[in-house]
Design a protein around this motif. Structure first.
Motif, short mmCIF file in Angstrom:
data_model
loop_
_atom_site.label_atom_id
_atom_site.label_comp_id
_atom_site.label_asym_id
_atom_site.label_seq_id
_atom_site.Cartn_x
_atom_site.Cartn_y
_atom_site.Cartn_z
N GLN A 24 0.81 -1.20 0.00
CA GLN A 24 0.00 0.00 0.00
C GLN A 24 0.85 1.26 0.00
O GLN A 24 0.49 2.25 -0.59
CB GLN A 24 -0.90 0.01 1.22
N ASN A 25 1.95 1.25 0.69
CA ASN A 25 2.79 2.44 0.81
C ASN A 25 3.82 2.49 -0.30
O ASN A 25 5.01 2.51 -0.05
CB ASN A 25 3.46 2.48 2.18
N LYS A 26 3.35 2.52 -1.51
CA LYS A 26 4.22 2.55 -2.67
C LYS A 26 4.86 3.93 -2.80
O LYS A 26 4.18 4.95 -2.76
CB LYS A 26 3.38 2.24 -3.91
N THR A 27 6.16 3.95 -2.94
CA THR A 27 6.86 5.20 -3.16
C THR A 27 6.75 5.58 -4.63
O THR A 27 7.05 4.78 -5.51
CB THR A 27 8.34 5.08 -2.77
N LEU A 28 6.32 6.81 -4.87
CA LEU A 28 6.20 7.27 -6.24
C LEU A 28 7.56 7.51 -6.85
O LEU A 28 8.52 7.88 -6.17
CB LEU A 28 5.41 8.58 -6.28
N LYS A 29 7.63 7.30 -8.14
CA LYS A 29 8.85 7.61 -8.88
C LYS A 29 8.81 9.10 -9.26
O LYS A 29 7.75 9.71 -9.28
CB LYS A 29 8.92 6.74 -10.12
N GLN A 49 10.24 14.69 -1.96
CA GLN A 49 10.71 14.63 -0.57
C GLN A 49 9.64 15.15 0.38
O GLN A 49 9.42 14.57 1.45
CB GLN A 49 12.00 15.44 -0.41
N ASP A 50 8.95 16.21 -0.02
CA ASP A 50 7.85 16.72 0.80
C ASP A 50 6.74 15.68 0.94
O ASP A 50 6.16 15.51 2.01
CB ASP A 50 7.26 18.00 0.20
N MET A 51 6.46 14.99 -0.15
CA MET A 51 5.43 13.96 -0.13
C MET A 51 5.81 12.82 0.80
O MET A 51 4.96 12.25 1.48
CB MET A 51 5.19 13.42 -1.54
N GLN A 52 7.08 12.48 0.81
CA GLN A 52 7.53 11.39 1.67
C GLN A 52 7.42 11.78 3.15
O GLN A 52 7.25 10.91 4.00
CB GLN A 52 8.95 11.00 1.30
N LYS A 53 7.49 13.07 3.43
CA LYS A 53 7.36 13.53 4.81
C LYS A 53 5.91 13.58 5.26
O LYS A 53 5.63 13.47 6.44
CB LYS A 53 8.00 14.92 4.96
N SER A 54 5.02 13.77 4.33
CA SER A 54 3.60 13.83 4.66
C SER A 54 2.87 12.73 3.91
O SER A 54 3.46 12.01 3.11
CB SER A 54 3.04 15.20 4.30
N SER A 55 1.62 12.61 4.14
CA SER A 55 0.87 11.57 3.42
C SER A 55 0.72 11.96 1.97
O SER A 55 0.69 13.14 1.61
CB SER A 55 -0.50 11.36 4.05
N ARG A 56 0.58 10.98 1.11
CA ARG A 56 0.44 11.25 -0.33
C ARG A 56 -0.82 12.07 -0.61
O ARG A 56 -0.83 12.96 -1.42
CB ARG A 56 0.39 9.93 -1.09
N LYS A 57 -1.87 11.76 0.10
CA LYS A 57 -3.13 12.45 -0.14
C LYS A 57 -3.00 13.95 0.13
O LYS A 57 -3.49 14.77 -0.64
CB LYS A 57 -4.22 11.86 0.76
N ASP A 58 -2.33 14.30 1.21
CA ASP A 58 -2.17 15.71 1.55
C ASP A 58 -1.14 16.40 0.66
O ASP A 58 -1.21 17.60 0.45
CB ASP A 58 -1.76 15.86 3.01
#
Length: 141
Positions: A14-19, A85-94
């Motif tokens: 579920q926690n797939k890191t985006l490319k 990097q910002d996305m990795q710090k917060s949830s993808r949805k936000d």
């Protein structure tokens, strides 16, 4: 609970890191849309009318986004990396804030286009494990 009872193990996490190109695709969707439309039309023109295309428009959009990202300048790539990097710090949805309603709707359309393949992965495993047949119905507003 069902996973333990049936021995079901999801193939995807579920926690797939985006490319990076996927983040670029979300940020610059409007910028690449003309290329997507053109390549989709060209692709469809090569497929006989009585044959379902092997690729979806979402597949073409992914390919175009990858090509565009590969040739982008360093400033754009730096911006994309910072956003990732910002996305990795917060949830993808936000983290993925849509600039307008059209971008928001396009993201939903893309998710809906990919839904059958995702559901199919689960259904195939259930069929294999149980021998049952399954039907899934969905709807929305």
């Amino acid at each position: 609970m069902t996973q333990g009872m049936l021995g079901f193990k999801p193939k995807m996490t579920q926690n797939k890191t985006l490319k990076e190109w996927q983040v670029y695709q979300e940020l610059y969707h409007n910028y690449i849309q003309d290329s997507v439309d053109t390549e989709w039309e060209e692709y469809c023109s090569l497929v006989p009318q009585d044959v379902k295309p092997a690729k979806s428009q979402s597949d073409i959009e992914d390919e175009v986004a990858q090509k565009h990202y590969d040739i982008e300048d360093d400033n754009t790539k730096t911006e994309v990396k910072a956003h990732l990097q910002d996305m990795q710090k917060s949830s993808r949805k936000d983290a993925l804030k849509f600039k307008d309603k059209a971008s928001h709707n396009k993201a939903y359309e893309k998710a809906i286009d990919r839904l059958p393949a995702s559901i199919n992965l689960v259904i195939e495993q259930f069929i294999e494990l149980t021998g049952w047949n399954f039907t899934i119905l969905g709807g929305g507003p």
